[in-house]
Every structure is written in C-alpha cells, then in structure tokens.
Design a protein around this motif. Structure first.
Motif, short mmCIF file in Angstrom:
data_model
loop_
_atom_site.label_atom_id
_atom_site.label_comp_id
_atom_site.label_asym_id
_atom_site.label_seq_id
_atom_site.Cartn_x
_atom_site.Cartn_y
_atom_site.Cartn_z
N LEU A 1 0.82 -1.21 0.00
CA LEU A 1 0.00 0.00 0.00
C LEU A 1 0.86 1.26 0.00
CD1 LEU A 1 -2.96 -0.90 2.38
CD2 LEU A 1 -2.84 -1.02 -0.11
N THR A 2 2.00 1.22 0.66
CA THR A 2 2.91 2.37 0.62
C THR A 2 3.40 2.60 -0.81
OG1 THR A 2 3.62 2.04 2.90
CG2 THR A 2 5.08 3.31 1.48
N GLN A 3 3.74 1.52 -1.50
CA GLN A 3 4.17 1.63 -2.90
C GLN A 3 3.06 2.21 -3.78
OE1 GLN A 3 5.36 -2.38 -3.87
NE2 GLN A 3 7.44 -2.11 -3.11
N ALA A 4 1.80 1.91 -3.42
CA ALA A 4 0.65 2.38 -4.21
C ALA A 4 0.24 3.80 -3.83
CB ALA A 4 -0.52 1.43 -4.02
N GLY A 5 0.92 4.41 -2.85
CA GLY A 5 0.58 5.77 -2.45
C GLY A 5 -0.65 5.88 -1.59
N SER A 6 -0.99 4.81 -0.88
CA SER A 6 -2.18 4.81 -0.03
C SER A 6 -1.97 5.68 1.20
CB SER A 6 -2.50 3.38 0.44
OG SER A 6 -2.78 2.54 -0.65
N ARG B 1 -9.69 7.62 -1.08
CA ARG B 1 -8.31 7.50 -1.57
C ARG B 1 -7.74 6.12 -1.26
NH1 ARG B 1 -4.70 11.18 1.20
NH2 ARG B 1 -3.15 10.18 -0.15
N ALA C 1 -9.29 3.62 -3.63
CA ALA C 1 -8.79 3.79 -4.99
C ALA C 1 -7.42 3.14 -5.16
CB ALA C 1 -8.73 5.27 -5.34
N SER C 2 -6.55 3.33 -4.17
CA SER C 2 -5.21 2.74 -4.26
C SER C 2 -5.25 1.24 -4.01
CB SER C 2 -4.26 3.42 -3.26
OG SER C 2 -4.74 3.30 -1.94
N GLN D 1 -5.91 -1.02 -6.90
CA GLN D 1 -4.81 -1.25 -7.85
C GLN D 1 -3.83 -2.31 -7.35
OE1 GLN D 1 -5.14 0.43 -10.75
NE2 GLN D 1 -7.00 1.22 -9.75
N VAL D 2 -4.03 -2.78 -6.11
CA VAL D 2 -3.10 -3.74 -5.52
C VAL D 2 -3.61 -5.16 -5.74
CG1 VAL D 2 -2.08 -4.56 -3.36
CG2 VAL D 2 -2.30 -2.10 -3.79
#
Length: 283
Positions: free
Chosen positions: A68-73, A118, A121-122, A125-126
């Motif tokens: 989730l950090t990589q996805a900008g969550s 938000r 949404a992120s 994508q995971v």
C-alpha cells in the motif's frame, strides 16, 4: 495482551529495534488490546507486538503495508530505516513502523470520507491474496460454536448472533456487488490525524469485499460524503459488523478494556438495528 506479559513484550520491542539498528532505550505503551503498540525513543519508532502464535498475521500486515505504501495509499508506513519483516523474540512477533504524532483536532466526516475514498482507490490497484470478508464472519461463527471460549454468552443471545451472521452474510453475497481489497476495520480508532493528513493503521484486518463493508465501520455521517454508496447494502454491512464485533467481545481471551460491558451494550444495539431496518434474520 495479558498484563503479566506486557513487560516482556516491551523488552522484546526494545531488543528487536536495537538489533535492527535503531537507537531504542526508552519505551511507552500507547495502545493495549490483543496486541500492544509501543513508542520507542530516541529512534521515535512504533513497535507493534503480538504473541508469536500470530506471526502469520504480522507477516501479512507487513506485506500489506509495503504494497500500500508503494501504491501511495494514505496509510501508516513501515519504518523505512529497517528491513520490512517480522522479528521473533521471546515468544512475541514484533514489527517496526513509523511513529506519527496525532493532531489534537478531529477529522471531519468529509475528510474521513475522502481519506477512505483514496484508500479504496489505491487498494483497487493492488493485486495480492487476502481473506474474503466472509472468512472473518466464519471466524466469528467458529467462536460462537465454541462454548468453552464463550462461557458467559447466553443461549438466546448466541442464537441471535448466529442467525444474524448467517442471514446477512448470505444476503450481502447474493447481491453480487463489486469487490476489492479493503482495510477491514477502518473505524476511528484506526485513523490517525497527522501533519501529512489522515492515515489508516492496523492493516492486519485487510480482506476482500464490497466497499460498503469498510464504510460500515466509519461513523454514519461519513457515508453521506462517500459517492455511490449502496444504502441497502450499507445497512446490512453495518448490522453484520455489529454482530461480528459483539461476538468477539464474548471471547474469554478478549483483551479489550470493558469488553463485556461493550458486548452487552452492542447486543442491545443489534436488536434495535434489526428492528429499525426490519431485517429478517429468522428470530
């Protein structure tokens, strides 16, 4: 966590942080439930400490946090100064996270909804394997079936919880709503108000399901600011969530302060919700 185990758990947190290269010689427990959260100084890191039997859950949370950090969550991050992994020490599983100072002001319903939007949404994508929300329901039903673990729960209340879990799970899944990765428990206790904005924490509850399952954990007014909510589905998810958390409070191993008092109060709220929304669970 059992009070007698907390000193050892704190020592495990300090030792794990030091072994990972962080400067840690002072610790303050800032949250205590089924696991503890410990602020470590002077490194100013956060250690989450659970019993080693929950190692798999801790490893899952680390992987979720990393993805989730990589996805900008908008989530609390693992401590970037150390390797993202679970540290096993003295019967405990320790993970190291970034510590965030909470702002004194509250989070408004629109801000809460925007943060949740938000997050979803992120998360959408995971791609990763995660339990389904029905697996969490099954865990609650397993607890109800175990009278040794729930000795104080009366027969009538046990039957009500069982029927509610069964009926609402069937109704929710039959709707065929779109599903995705969810937080699982994005209630106010798992949302921090930080200088960088609202951040969700405690990611071990991540699961798959309709977004209404997550929204059900937020204060009711938050849903008014989340676009596209299925109101009927949300009502069922809220009631299901109430039945689940009520069940967990009857576990004799539950460590939540005032757990039994909450269990009794939530049973009353559950009956009220079933009547108010005319939900037929076969009572």
């Amino acid at each position: 966590m059992r009070p007698s185990d907390i000193p050892r758990a704190v020592e495990a947190a300090l030792a794990s942080a030091s072994a990972a290269g962080l400067s840690a010689d002072d610790a303050t427990v800032i949250n205590d439930s089924n696991q503890i959260a410990v602020r470590l100084l002077p490194a100013d890191a956060l250690a989450r400490v659970a019993y080693e039997v929950h190692q798999a859950g801790a490893e899952f949370e680390v992987e979720v946090g990393r993805r989730l950090t990589q996805a900008g969550s908008p989530v609390g991050t693992l401590d970037p100064r150390v390797e993202p992994r679970v540290h096993l020490r003295d019967g405990f599983a320790v993970t190291l996270w970034t510590y965030y100072e909470s702002l004194p002001s509250g989070i408004t319903p629109p801000e809460y909804a925007q943060a949740l939007l938000r997050l979803h949404a992120s998360m959408g994508q995971v791609e990763m394997v995660a339990p389904h929300f029905t697996d969490r329901v099954a865990s609650a039903r397993s607890l109800l079936a175990d009278r040794v673990r729930t000795p104080e729960l009366g027969d009538a209340d046990r039957e009500l919880l069982n029927k509610t879990l069964d009926s609402l799970t069937a109704s929710i899944t039959s709707r065929g709503a779109e599903e995705q990765l969810l937080h699982g428990e994005p209630h106010p206790g798992n949302l921090l108000h930080t200088r960088t904005g609202p951040l969700f924490v405690d990611l071990e509850t991540c699961c798959r399901g309709p977004v209404e399952f997550d929204i059900a954990h937020a204060p009711e007014e938050v849903a008014e600011h989340y676009p596209g909510v299925d109101e009927d589905l949300l009502v069922e998810c809220r009631t299901l969530m109430l039945a689940m958390i009520t069940t967990w409070r009857w576990d004799r191993e539950d460590q939540l302060p005032n757990g039994r008092q909450l269990a009794a109060e939530w049973l009353s709220q559950l009956r009220t919700a079933l009547d108010r929304h005319r939900l037929d669970v076969g009572r």
